[in-house]
Design an enzyme around this catalytic site. Structure first.
Site, mmCIF file in Angstrom:
data_model
loop_
_atom_site.group_PDB
_atom_site.id
_atom_site.type_symbol
_atom_site.label_atom_id
_atom_site.label_comp_id
_atom_site.label_asym_id
_atom_site.label_seq_id
_atom_site.Cartn_x
_atom_site.Cartn_y
_atom_site.Cartn_z
ATOM 1 N N HIS A 69 -13.023 1.901 -0.186
ATOM 2 C CA HIS A 69 -13.255 1.736 1.396
ATOM 3 C C HIS A 69 -13.981 2.989 1.744
ATOM 4 O O HIS A 69 -14.145 3.099 2.903
ATOM 5 C CB HIS A 69 -12.077 1.545 2.428
ATOM 6 C CG HIS A 69 -11.549 0.287 2.075
ATOM 7 N ND1 HIS A 69 -11.664 -0.819 3.178
ATOM 8 C CD2 HIS A 69 -10.711 -0.432 1.123
ATOM 9 C CE1 HIS A 69 -11.142 -1.793 2.798
ATOM 10 N NE2 HIS A 69 -10.680 -1.729 1.367
ATOM 11 N N ASP B 13 -19.303 8.877 5.996
ATOM 12 C CA ASP B 13 -18.219 7.882 6.206
ATOM 13 C C ASP B 13 -18.665 6.686 5.241
ATOM 14 O O ASP B 13 -19.594 6.002 5.270
ATOM 15 C CB ASP B 13 -18.391 7.322 7.677
ATOM 16 C CG ASP B 13 -17.234 6.815 8.361
ATOM 17 O OD1 ASP B 13 -16.250 6.140 7.716
ATOM 18 O OD2 ASP B 13 -17.106 6.925 9.617
HETATM 19 O O1 F6P Z 1 -11.307 4.760 5.342
HETATM 20 C C1 F6P Z 1 -10.216 4.700 4.560
HETATM 21 C C2 F6P Z 1 -8.869 4.287 5.212
HETATM 22 O O2 F6P Z 1 -8.093 3.949 4.298
HETATM 23 C C3 F6P Z 1 -9.113 3.252 6.069
HETATM 24 O O3 F6P Z 1 -8.837 2.056 5.630
HETATM 25 C C4 F6P Z 1 -8.550 3.674 7.386
HETATM 26 O O4 F6P Z 1 -9.283 3.491 8.373
HETATM 27 C C5 F6P Z 1 -8.165 5.155 7.213
HETATM 28 O O5 F6P Z 1 -8.507 5.412 5.687
HETATM 29 C C6 F6P Z 1 -6.555 5.166 7.405
HETATM 30 O O6 F6P Z 1 -5.969 6.346 6.974
HETATM 31 P P1 F6P Z 1 -4.509 6.407 6.966
HETATM 32 O O7 F6P Z 1 -4.146 5.337 6.116
HETATM 33 O O8 F6P Z 1 -4.434 7.637 5.903
HETATM 34 O O9 F6P Z 1 -3.869 6.498 8.035
#
Ligand code: F6P
Length: 531
Positions: free
Chosen positions: A173, A379
């Protein structure tokens, strides 16, 4: 959804660090609430309507009193969720130490933020092993396994060792960086080997997919061709699958009475134009430079003071990681300085909210904004940009989008900015604020069509279709004889063109070549937009 979209019966085992729900409160007030973040938000509706089970980290579960813990586990299982439990020191070393202390900054080109020593790699590996154990326990013949993100880079390989014939998808992601950056990782070969345990490895953009192939080419002896790696005699498909949002949900939400009331309240009697930023509080999102560009705009155009305002929502995130704590203080200071220097008794240039907002508030904010500022330094995709577009059923509003967001490859009608060029960004904000209505609508129409067509269901269906189409020995499957039929049809076309006779193998070679050319053209087109 998973079966309806791809016509197969097996279950999908979703595996991610974060679960679609978080546990809040205690005792009788315990509640399972929807988790924030792109991955959880995106996959949740697919899980709710499909034959899937979801394996993920259960947060504070191990520290709960026994009775509470039992209740939570039961409730999770009722939702087809299998929690992976980690001790405090495991979650600290894995989530804070390696995932968000090293991999996150590295994959986002912020190598200066990596600490001098990283003793936690062993912990990361052992947590990945725990996830792999959970997958193997759940797996039944015919299931497809879909593993997500940088927390679980080793899991595909670990599962492959124990389930050699399983269909394993892996989706990253976040960006996959250029090889010169990726090779900094001390565990770079182990990471590549882990990812290549999958049957299909997916990324948001063709650029990230090519960079992954470059890294495999440079750091391993595996054979690489566009879209495919042959690793240990297994063929692994590599592809770009740009993630979408639940566009229909946002469009419908924008029309509800609750959102309309909230939007009117936001607008109030004010004639001020609204600039909006909504981000997780993360140093990759470009918030400080965005604020400086806004300040530059106010300096260069004193006449707009009092006629414009910025709402910046910064959703709290990873606040146990030291670099995030420091970053939060940095933003507080910039906001305080700009409001202090430029504000008046009846006008505050920035309203800064360090909190999450409800779905109703979120859609109302998107609907009220004249210009949405999405200006990350780097991003993977950025789904906020797509949510904004999906929420603009009125066909109006301008999206200012960083060229370094994966979404930029898909959304060329946005106003493109380089978030490092603060002067240019200030000028682009002004151009967006003064753009005429016909131009705004023309751009928004094109953006909305793409976001509606390439939504979250389309994304999951494209990935699952490719995953199901691979043969279990790693070669492309052709159960319906589809590609053979295509080749025969293509051979017919070529015959009609009166080209000397060609065999199916020539057509296959032509397909590979075409794919290669397509990828090169896509990369060149993306580069052109950057230039
Ligand atoms: O962008 C990667 C990601 O895992 C997204 O899916 C999500 O928006 C974000 O990071 C959330 O981060 P965390 O799980 O550390 O709160």
């Amino acid at each position: 959804m998973f079966q309806q979209s791809d016509g197969h019966d097996g279950r999908v085992i979703i595996v991610s660090n974060r679960l679609p729900v978080v546990v809040r409160g205690d005792g009788d007030n315990l509640a399972l609430l929807p988790a924030a973040g792109g991955l959880a938000t995106g996959l949740r509706p697919l899980h709710e309507t499909g034959d899937s089970i979801w394996i993920g980290w259960a947060g504070d579960l191990p520290t709960m009193p026994r009775a509470t813990r039992k209740r939570v586990v039961r409730e999770l299982q009722d939702r087809r969720i299998q929690p992976v439990e980690l001790t405090r020191s495991q979650s600290h070393g894995y989530y804070n130490g390696v995932c968000n202390g090293v991999l996150w900054p590295l994959f986002h080109y912020q190598i200066d933020r990596i600490p001098l020593t990283v003793p936690e790699w062993e912990v990361y590996r052992s947590v990945n092993e725990r996830f792999a154990d959970a997958v193997v326990r759940e797996y039944r013949d015919g299931d497809a396994i879909w593993i997500h993100d940088y927390h679980l880079l080793l899991v595909p390989g670990l599962v492959r060792d124990r389930l050699p014939d399983a269909r394993i998808g892996f989706f990253l992601h976040i960006p996959f960086p250029a090889c010169e950056i990726f090779r900094v990782a001390p565990w770079r070969r182990e990471i590549l080997a882990g990812m290549l345990g999958a049957t299909v490895v997916g990324f948001h953009t063709p650029g990230y997919a090519s960079q992954f192939e470059d890294a495999v080419r440079a750091l391993t002896a595996f054979e690489v061709e566009p879209g495919r790696v042959t690793a240990n005699a297994r063929s692994v498909r590599v592809g770009a699958y740009p993630m979408g949002v639940d566009a229909a949900w946002f469009t419908a939400a924008a029309a509800t009475e609750a959102v309309r009331m909230e939007r009117e309240q936001l607008a109030g009697t004010s004639q001020q134009q609204l600039l909006l930023g909504i981000d997780r509080l993360d140093y990759t999102k470009g918030i400080p430079r965005r604020l400086l560009a806004y300040e530059q705009l106010l300096r260069d155009n004193p006449e707009i003071r009092g006629r414009v305002r910025l709402i910046q929502v910064a959703v709290p995130s990873r606040d146990t990681v030291p670099s995030y704590q420091k970053f939060r203080r940095e933003i507080d200071e910039i906001v305080g300085r700009i409001n202090g220097e430029h504000g008046t008794v009846d006008w505050t240039p920035i309203r800064y909210l360090h909190q999450s907002v409800s779905p109703t508030q979120l859609v109302a904010l998107y609907g009220a904004a004249d210009v949405m500022l999405v200006t990350p330094l780097c991003d993977g995709m950025n789904l906020v940009a797509k949510e904004f577009i999906a929420s603009r059923a009125d066909g109006d509003g301008v999206l200012l989008l960083s060229e370094f967001a994966g979404a930029a490859a898909q959304l060329p009608e946005a106003v493109s900015v380089n978030p490092y060029a603060i002067d240019e960004m200030a000028a682009a904000i002004k151009a967006a604020l003064t753009m005429d209505v016909a131009e705004r609508r023309r751009r928004m129409r094109a953006l909305r069509a793409r976001v509606a067509a390439e939504d979250i269901t389309w994304w999951a269906a494209s990935f699952m279709r490719d995953l199901r189409a691979e043969r279990l020995d790693g070669r492309a499957a052709d159960p319906a004889g589809e590609s053979a039929a295509h080749r025969v049809a293509l051979a017919d076309v070529i015959a009609d063109l009166e080209i000397p006779p060609v065999g199916i193998e020539h057509v296959k070679a032509l397909e590979v070549l075409t794919d290669h050319v397509r990828r090169r053209v896509e990369a060149a087109a993306f580069q052109l937009r950057l230039d």
